[in-house]
Design a protein around this motif. Structure first.
Motif, PDB file in Angstrom:
ATOM      1  N   GLU A 129       0.818  -1.213   0.000  1.00 21.30           N
ATOM      2  CA  GLU A 129       0.000   0.000   0.000  1.00 21.30           C
ATOM      3  C   GLU A 129       0.853   1.264   0.000  1.00 21.30           C
ATOM      4  OE1 GLU A 129      -3.307  -0.362  -0.294  1.00 21.30           O
ATOM      5  OE2 GLU A 129      -2.910  -2.525  -0.313  1.00 21.30           O
ATOM      6  N   GLY A 132       4.768   3.797  -5.342  1.00 19.70           N
ATOM      7  CA  GLY A 132       4.824   5.092  -6.008  1.00 19.70           C
ATOM      8  C   GLY A 132       5.857   6.021  -5.408  1.00 19.70           C
ATOM      9  N   GLU A 136       2.214   6.424  -1.658  1.00 23.14           N
ATOM     10  CA  GLU A 136       0.771   6.472  -1.397  1.00 23.14           C
ATOM     11  C   GLU A 136      -0.040   5.595  -2.342  1.00 23.14           C
ATOM     12  OE1 GLU A 136      -0.075  10.585  -1.852  1.00 23.14           O
ATOM     13  OE2 GLU A 136       0.811  11.192   0.084  1.00 23.14           O
ATOM     14  N   ASP A 137       0.625   4.903  -3.247  1.00 21.47           N
ATOM     15  CA  ASP A 137      -0.096   4.132  -4.262  1.00 21.47           C
ATOM     16  C   ASP A 137      -0.065   2.644  -3.939  1.00 21.47           C
ATOM     17  OD1 ASP A 137      -0.304   6.561  -5.561  1.00 21.47           O
ATOM     18  OD2 ASP A 137       1.446   6.188  -6.843  1.00 21.47           O
ATOM     19  N   LYS A 138      -1.017   1.932  -4.530  1.00 18.77           N
ATOM     20  CA  LYS A 138      -1.005   0.467  -4.429  1.00 18.77           C
ATOM     21  C   LYS A 138       0.061  -0.075  -5.381  1.00 18.77           C
ATOM     22  CE  LYS A 138      -5.877   0.106  -3.124  1.00 18.77           C
ATOM     23  NZ  LYS A 138      -5.572  -0.252  -1.727  1.00 18.77           N
ATOM     24  N   GLU A 139       0.756  -1.097  -4.927  1.00 20.43           N
ATOM     25  CA  GLU A 139       1.854  -1.665  -5.703  1.00 20.43           C
ATOM     26  C   GLU A 139       1.822  -3.182  -5.606  1.00 20.43           C
ATOM     27  OE1 GLU A 139       6.492  -2.101  -4.770  1.00 20.43           O
ATOM     28  OE2 GLU A 139       5.950  -0.031  -5.302  1.00 20.43           O
ATOM     29  N   SER A 186       3.245  -0.051  -9.931  1.00 19.02           N
ATOM     30  CA  SER A 186       2.345   0.761  -9.116  1.00 19.02           C
ATOM     31  C   SER A 186       1.748   1.860  -9.987  1.00 19.02           C
ATOM     32  CB  SER A 186       3.085   1.368  -7.912  1.00 19.02           C
ATOM     33  OG  SER A 186       4.083   2.274  -8.348  1.00 19.02           O
ATOM     34  N   ASN A 187       0.600   2.345  -9.571  1.00 17.25           N
ATOM     35  CA  ASN A 187      -0.070   3.420 -10.312  1.00 17.25           C
ATOM     36  C   ASN A 187      -1.069   4.090  -9.373  1.00 17.25           C
ATOM     37  OD1 ASN A 187      -2.365   4.560 -12.180  1.00 17.25           O
ATOM     38  ND2 ASN A 187      -0.632   4.209 -13.549  1.00 17.25           N
ATOM     39  N   GLU A 188      -1.138   5.398  -9.440  1.00 15.55           N
ATOM     40  CA  GLU A 188      -2.011   6.131  -8.531  1.00 15.55           C
ATOM     41  C   GLU A 188      -3.492   5.841  -8.753  1.00 15.55           C
ATOM     42  OE1 GLU A 188      -1.339  10.265  -9.151  1.00 15.55           O
ATOM     43  OE2 GLU A 188      -2.015  10.246 -11.249  1.00 15.55           O
ATOM     44  N   ASP A 189      -3.849   5.319  -9.926  1.00 14.48           N
ATOM     45  CA  ASP A 189      -5.256   5.045 -10.225  1.00 14.48           C
ATOM     46  C   ASP A 189      -5.683   3.626  -9.872  1.00 14.48           C
ATOM     47  OD1 ASP A 189      -5.724   7.630 -11.229  1.00 14.48           O
ATOM     48  OD2 ASP A 189      -4.917   7.082 -13.195  1.00 14.48           O
ATOM     49  N   GLU A 191      -7.067   0.668  -7.797  1.00 12.58           N
ATOM     50  CA  GLU A 191      -7.998   0.573  -6.675  1.00 12.58           C
ATOM     51  C   GLU A 191      -8.497  -0.863  -6.595  1.00 12.58           C
ATOM     52  OE1 GLU A 191     -11.976   2.095  -9.103  1.00 12.58           O
ATOM     53  OE2 GLU A 191     -10.859   3.510  -7.853  1.00 12.58           O
TER      54      GLU A 191
END
Length: 261
Positions: A129, A132, A136-139, A186-189, A191
């Motif tokens: 979790e 990035g 703050e991004d999911k990876e 990882s990517n900020e989008d 979910e």
């Protein structure tokens, strides 16, 4: 009204009269023997370079495409109903065996030789979790064991609805020889419910260097050298000045899908 006029005046489209390049042949010939398959079905794609402003890719039809292994066995690729797509349904992959691609177009023959490289198995996949740049991004990370006493190079590509184009990740075992390694995305989008399709394979050092140049040229960098077409390993046997772009490579590989939790 004056403000609207002044703003609209900043939106004039300027067409730059660019010099037209030669319509060179482009060969997309990455042969991947995916885990769980016999590897007999393979495709090769032929096209030509087009003008900068042209939105259509020129496909190449009517070519002769073959791959021959070091024992002299020949595998023919036949053009499908999709122009520029050539298919073989009886290819026989074999680890550490040398293969030569031959493409004949307009009376000229292009050739390249590579060895089919073994890939390690993916041992586990983990989600984090704090990925990035800002943490703050999911990876996701997938792990594998690097073989000992070998110099190895790896390529993974990631495809997802959060990406407009596939994302590629290159790595080598320079500092990890014989140890557990991982590649990550990882990517900020991302979910919960986002799906990621991953293809992982070991590749040759030459293909690694080629892909590194390709990826560097695709990244906008105002302080770097201007992007340029990167030549691959195909050599025109008939007229060396009329070279082709693209690359011929072979590897084992694994393809899997991960759903973000």
């Amino acid at each position: 009204m004056l403000l609207a006029i002044s703003l609209s005046s900043c939106e004039d489209v300027i067409d730059v009269d660019l010099e037209q390049g030669e319509p060179r042949l482009v060969v997309d010939a990455e042969i991947i023997w995916l885990a769980g398959t016999a590897g007999e079905v393979q495709n090769i794609y032929l096209s030509r370079l087009t003008d900068y402003y042209n939105t259509e890719t020129t496909k190449v039809s009517g070519a002769t495409v073959t791959i021959t292994n070091e024992d002299g066995e020949e595998f023919y690729f036949t053009e499908t109903e999709i122009p520029g797509t050539y298919n073989c349904a009886n290819f026989e992959p074999e680890i550490n065996k040398e293969f030569t691609l031959a493409v004949i177009v307009d009376g000229e023959e292009y050739a390249a030789t590579e060895t089919l490289i073994a890939s390690p198995e993916v041992t586990r996949i983990e989600q984090y979790e704090d990925g990035g740049f800002l943490g703050e991004d999911k990876e996701i990370r997938f792990y594998f064991e690097d073989p000992e006493d070998e110099t190895n190079f790896y390529l993974a590509d990631f495809q997802s609805d959060v990406l407009n184009f596939p994302e590629y990740d290159l790595s080598s075992d320079d500092f990890f020889n014989g140890n557990e390694m991982y590649q990550n995305f990882s990517n900020e989008d991302l979910e919960p419910g986002s799906e990621i399709d991953i293809t992982f394979r070991a590749i040759s050092e030459q293909f690694h260097d080629y892909m590194e140049l390709i990826l560097e040229s695709a990244v906008a960098n105002p302080f770097g050298t201007p992007p340029a077409n990167v030549r691959g390993n195909l050599v025109n046997q008939t007229n060396e000045d009329n070279f082709a772009f693209g690359y011929f490579s072979l590897s084992q590989g694994v393809r899997f899908r991960y759903t973000i939790q």
